[in-house]
Scaffold this motif. Sequence first.
Motif, PDB file in Angstrom:
ATOM      1  N   LEU A  57       2.208 -12.973   8.203  1.00 41.03           N
ATOM      2  CA  LEU A  57       3.340 -12.827   7.536  1.00 41.03           C
ATOM      3  C   LEU A  57       4.115 -14.015   7.279  1.00 41.03           C
ATOM      4  CD1 LEU A  57       4.534  -9.752   9.843  1.00 41.03           C
ATOM      5  CD2 LEU A  57       3.582  -9.669   7.649  1.00 41.03           C
ATOM      6  N   LEU A  58       3.865 -15.111   7.922  1.00 39.84           N
ATOM      7  CA  LEU A  58       4.714 -16.356   7.685  1.00 39.84           C
ATOM      8  C   LEU A  58       3.893 -17.293   6.891  1.00 39.84           C
ATOM      9  CD1 LEU A  58       5.441 -17.179  11.505  1.00 39.84           C
ATOM     10  CD2 LEU A  58       6.765 -16.250   9.803  1.00 39.84           C
ATOM     11  N   THR A  59       2.830 -16.917   6.261  1.00 40.95           N
ATOM     12  CA  THR A  59       1.882 -17.805   5.289  1.00 40.95           C
ATOM     13  C   THR A  59       2.589 -17.250   3.991  1.00 40.95           C
ATOM     14  OG1 THR A  59       0.289 -18.074   7.110  1.00 40.95           O
ATOM     15  CG2 THR A  59      -0.144 -18.559   4.614  1.00 40.95           C
ATOM     16  N   PRO A  60       3.001 -18.171   3.062  1.00 44.14           N
ATOM     17  CA  PRO A  60       3.222 -17.840   1.817  1.00 44.14           C
ATOM     18  C   PRO A  60       2.000 -17.236   1.050  1.00 44.14           C
ATOM     19  CG  PRO A  60       4.371 -19.904   2.470  1.00 44.14           C
ATOM     20  CD  PRO A  60       3.437 -19.622   3.419  1.00 44.14           C
ATOM     21  N   GLY A  61       2.271 -16.265   0.355  1.00 45.20           N
ATOM     22  CA  GLY A  61       1.421 -15.482  -0.644  1.00 45.20           C
ATOM     23  C   GLY A  61       1.815 -14.442  -1.140  1.00 45.20           C
ATOM     24  N   ARG A  62       1.117 -13.497  -2.049  1.00 48.37           N
ATOM     25  CA  ARG A  62       1.437 -12.313  -2.218  1.00 48.37           C
ATOM     26  C   ARG A  62       0.411 -11.482  -2.003  1.00 48.37           C
ATOM     27  NH1 ARG A  62       5.031 -12.419  -6.810  1.00 48.37           N
ATOM     28  NH2 ARG A  62       3.911 -10.720  -7.818  1.00 48.37           N
ATOM     29  N   VAL A  63       0.814 -10.232  -1.800  1.00 53.23           N
ATOM     30  CA  VAL A  63      -0.130  -8.965  -1.512  1.00 53.23           C
ATOM     31  C   VAL A  63       0.069  -7.818  -2.199  1.00 53.23           C
ATOM     32  CG1 VAL A  63      -1.122  -7.324   0.159  1.00 53.23           C
ATOM     33  CG2 VAL A  63      -0.407  -9.594   0.959  1.00 53.23           C
ATOM     34  N   ASP A  64      -0.703  -7.306  -3.223  1.00 52.13           N
ATOM     35  CA  ASP A  64      -0.721  -6.343  -4.158  1.00 52.13           C
ATOM     36  C   ASP A  64      -1.009  -4.900  -3.159  1.00 52.13           C
ATOM     37  OD1 ASP A  64      -0.536  -4.318  -5.961  1.00 52.13           O
ATOM     38  OD2 ASP A  64      -1.317  -5.610  -7.595  1.00 52.13           O
ATOM     39  N   VAL A  65      -0.310  -4.321  -2.700  1.00 54.02           N
ATOM     40  CA  VAL A  65      -0.529  -3.116  -1.574  1.00 54.02           C
ATOM     41  C   VAL A  65      -1.367  -2.213  -2.182  1.00 54.02           C
ATOM     42  CG1 VAL A  65       0.416  -1.608  -0.143  1.00 54.02           C
ATOM     43  CG2 VAL A  65       1.368  -3.802  -0.300  1.00 54.02           C
ATOM     44  N   LEU A  66      -0.963  -1.580  -3.331  1.00 53.97           N
ATOM     45  CA  LEU A  66      -1.688  -0.601  -4.084  1.00 53.97           C
ATOM     46  C   LEU A  66      -3.004  -0.997  -4.861  1.00 53.97           C
ATOM     47  CD1 LEU A  66       1.494   1.751  -4.706  1.00 53.97           C
ATOM     48  CD2 LEU A  66      -0.122   1.631  -2.542  1.00 53.97           C
ATOM     49  N   ALA A  67      -3.174  -2.088  -5.118  1.00 56.75           N
ATOM     50  CA  ALA A  67      -4.196  -2.559  -5.996  1.00 56.75           C
ATOM     51  C   ALA A  67      -5.564  -1.988  -5.349  1.00 56.75           C
ATOM     52  CB  ALA A  67      -4.210  -3.997  -6.085  1.00 56.75           C
ATOM     53  N   TYR A  68      -5.683  -2.077  -4.004  1.00 51.26           N
ATOM     54  CA  TYR A  68      -6.747  -1.646  -3.402  1.00 51.26           C
ATOM     55  C   TYR A  68      -7.138   0.046  -3.692  1.00 51.26           C
ATOM     56  CZ  TYR A  68      -6.249  -6.081  -1.138  1.00 51.26           C
ATOM     57  OH  TYR A  68      -6.095  -7.450  -1.091  1.00 51.26           O
ATOM     58  N   ALA A  69      -6.253   0.754  -3.907  1.00 49.54           N
ATOM     59  CA  ALA A  69      -6.472   2.143  -4.142  1.00 49.54           C
ATOM     60  C   ALA A  69      -6.755   2.591  -5.496  1.00 49.54           C
ATOM     61  CB  ALA A  69      -5.185   3.018  -3.803  1.00 49.54           C
ATOM     62  N   SER A  70      -6.166   1.856  -6.436  1.00 48.63           N
ATOM     63  CA  SER A  70      -6.447   2.255  -8.085  1.00 48.63           C
ATOM     64  C   SER A  70      -5.968   0.946  -9.003  1.00 48.63           C
ATOM     65  CB  SER A  70      -5.901   3.669  -8.551  1.00 48.63           C
ATOM     66  OG  SER A  70      -5.995   3.769  -9.678  1.00 48.63           O
ATOM     67  N   GLU A  71      -6.657   0.386  -9.827  1.00 49.17           N
ATOM     68  CA  GLU A  71      -6.197  -0.339 -10.576  1.00 49.17           C
ATOM     69  C   GLU A  71      -5.115   0.274 -11.512  1.00 49.17           C
ATOM     70  OE1 GLU A  71      -9.531  -1.520 -13.605  1.00 49.17           O
ATOM     71  OE2 GLU A  71     -10.896  -2.309 -11.847  1.00 49.17           O
ATOM     72  N   MET A  72      -5.030   1.193 -11.955  1.00 47.06           N
ATOM     73  CA  MET A  72      -3.597   1.727 -12.298  1.00 47.06           C
ATOM     74  C   MET A  72      -2.271   1.692 -11.303  1.00 47.06           C
ATOM     75  SD  MET A  72      -4.777   5.667 -13.801  1.00 47.06           S
ATOM     76  CE  MET A  72      -3.413   5.887 -14.372  1.00 47.06           C
ATOM     77  N   LEU A  73      -2.685   1.199 -10.395  1.00 39.54           N
ATOM     78  CA  LEU A  73      -1.374   1.030  -9.304  1.00 39.54           C
ATOM     79  C   LEU A  73      -1.312  -0.602  -9.254  1.00 39.54           C
ATOM     80  CD1 LEU A  73      -2.095   3.743  -6.827  1.00 39.54           C
ATOM     81  CD2 LEU A  73      -0.392   4.063  -8.663  1.00 39.54           C
ATOM     82  N   GLU A  74      -1.924  -1.606  -9.880  1.00 40.73           N
ATOM     83  CA  GLU A  74      -1.845  -2.852  -9.643  1.00 40.73           C
ATOM     84  C   GLU A  74      -0.413  -3.136 -10.120  1.00 40.73           C
ATOM     85  OE1 GLU A  74      -4.585  -5.027 -11.472  1.00 40.73           O
ATOM     86  OE2 GLU A  74      -6.501  -4.161 -10.324  1.00 40.73           O
ATOM     87  N   GLY A  75       0.299  -3.937  -9.217  1.00 37.37           N
ATOM     88  CA  GLY A  75       1.556  -4.665  -9.523  1.00 37.37           C
ATOM     89  C   GLY A  75       2.716  -3.613  -9.175  1.00 37.37           C
ATOM     90  N   LEU A  76       2.415  -2.509  -8.997  1.00 31.66           N
ATOM     91  CA  LEU A  76       3.551  -1.583  -8.640  1.00 31.66           C
ATOM     92  C   LEU A  76       4.195  -2.007  -7.312  1.00 31.66           C
ATOM     93  CD1 LEU A  76       4.845   0.966  -9.724  1.00 31.66           C
ATOM     94  CD2 LEU A  76       3.369   2.332  -8.211  1.00 31.66           C
ATOM     95  N   VAL A  77       3.380  -2.332  -6.002  1.00 34.09           N
ATOM     96  CA  VAL A  77       4.132  -2.560  -4.923  1.00 34.09           C
ATOM     97  C   VAL A  77       3.412  -3.871  -4.497  1.00 34.09           C
ATOM     98  CG1 VAL A  77       4.606  -1.955  -2.532  1.00 34.09           C
ATOM     99  CG2 VAL A  77       4.706  -0.339  -4.216  1.00 34.09           C
ATOM    100  N   VAL A  78       4.283  -5.024  -4.700  1.00 33.11           N
ATOM    101  CA  VAL A  78       3.936  -6.434  -4.503  1.00 33.11           C
ATOM    102  C   VAL A  78       4.674  -7.092  -3.615  1.00 33.11           C
ATOM    103  CG1 VAL A  78       3.519  -8.597  -5.257  1.00 33.11           C
ATOM    104  CG2 VAL A  78       2.941  -6.883  -6.714  1.00 33.11           C
ATOM    105  N   VAL A  79       3.956  -7.426  -2.259  1.00 34.45           N
ATOM    106  CA  VAL A  79       4.713  -7.916  -0.855  1.00 34.45           C
ATOM    107  C   VAL A  79       4.635  -9.378  -0.931  1.00 34.45           C
ATOM    108  CG1 VAL A  79       4.689  -8.039   1.585  1.00 34.45           C
ATOM    109  CG2 VAL A  79       4.449  -5.881   0.494  1.00 34.45           C
ATOM    110  N   GLU A  80       5.498 -10.073  -0.883  1.00 37.40           N
ATOM    111  CA  GLU A  80       5.686 -11.718  -0.651  1.00 37.40           C
ATOM    112  C   GLU A  80       5.636 -12.016   0.527  1.00 37.40           C
ATOM    113  OE1 GLU A  80       8.171 -13.662  -3.107  1.00 37.40           O
ATOM    114  OE2 GLU A  80       8.008 -12.473  -4.885  1.00 37.40           O
TER     115      GLU A  80
END
Length: 218
Positions: free
Chosen positions: A134-157
């Motif tokens: 959680l402390l390491t800078p980065g981006r996690v695309d939470v819903l990208a693993y579920a479907s390509e259509m959901l990519e970029g919808l919920v991005v956690v930094e």
Amino acid sequence: MTILATFAAGVVFGLALAAPPGPMNAIIAEESVLRGWVAGFKAGLGAMTADAVFFLLALAGAVAFVRRVPRVQDAMFLVGGVLMLYFAYGAVRDARRQFRAVSVPESRGFSKAFVLSLSNPYQILFWLTVGVGLLTPGRVDVLAYASEMLEGLVVVETGHPALLVGLFGGITCWIVGFPAALTAAESRTERLAPVVAYGSAVVLAGFGAYFLLDVLLR
């Protein structure tokens, strides 16, 4: 939108850290039903203060050091196991006293939870693994693993202040709400107090024995 999603993810992580049954919630429960909401909240605040200490240690790199030295982890686990057994004895002793009578000692919930949290294997493991991530800078695309259509919808930094604020916000929600729920239940029956106290003792003793045996039998 990204900041909001990051904050929400932090709240979820905070609740995930604080809510599962375990030794910390056993102490919060015992303090709440024996001494009231304020005592339960103080116990939760002690546990959260320990998380803040772990957070600062992670920023300073001390957590990474502990990850590389298994003996240090083992020592912390042993101390945690012994403390859990000691506080289990204290819970049984308090359960035998008259409910909220003058004979019930003044709350030491904050110090009990704080000291135990610093050697609680679950909290240690969280900050050695998930906490560092959680402390390491980065981006996690939470819903990208579920479907390509959901990519970029919920991005956690990760590493973002909003994530850390959400994390401690989630913990705060728990340490306020959990004692309140227990106190409300206690107001309907005083018989809940000794039941929760004995239950807390069982939880603390069980976890304490488990962690001691886990280290000693390795």
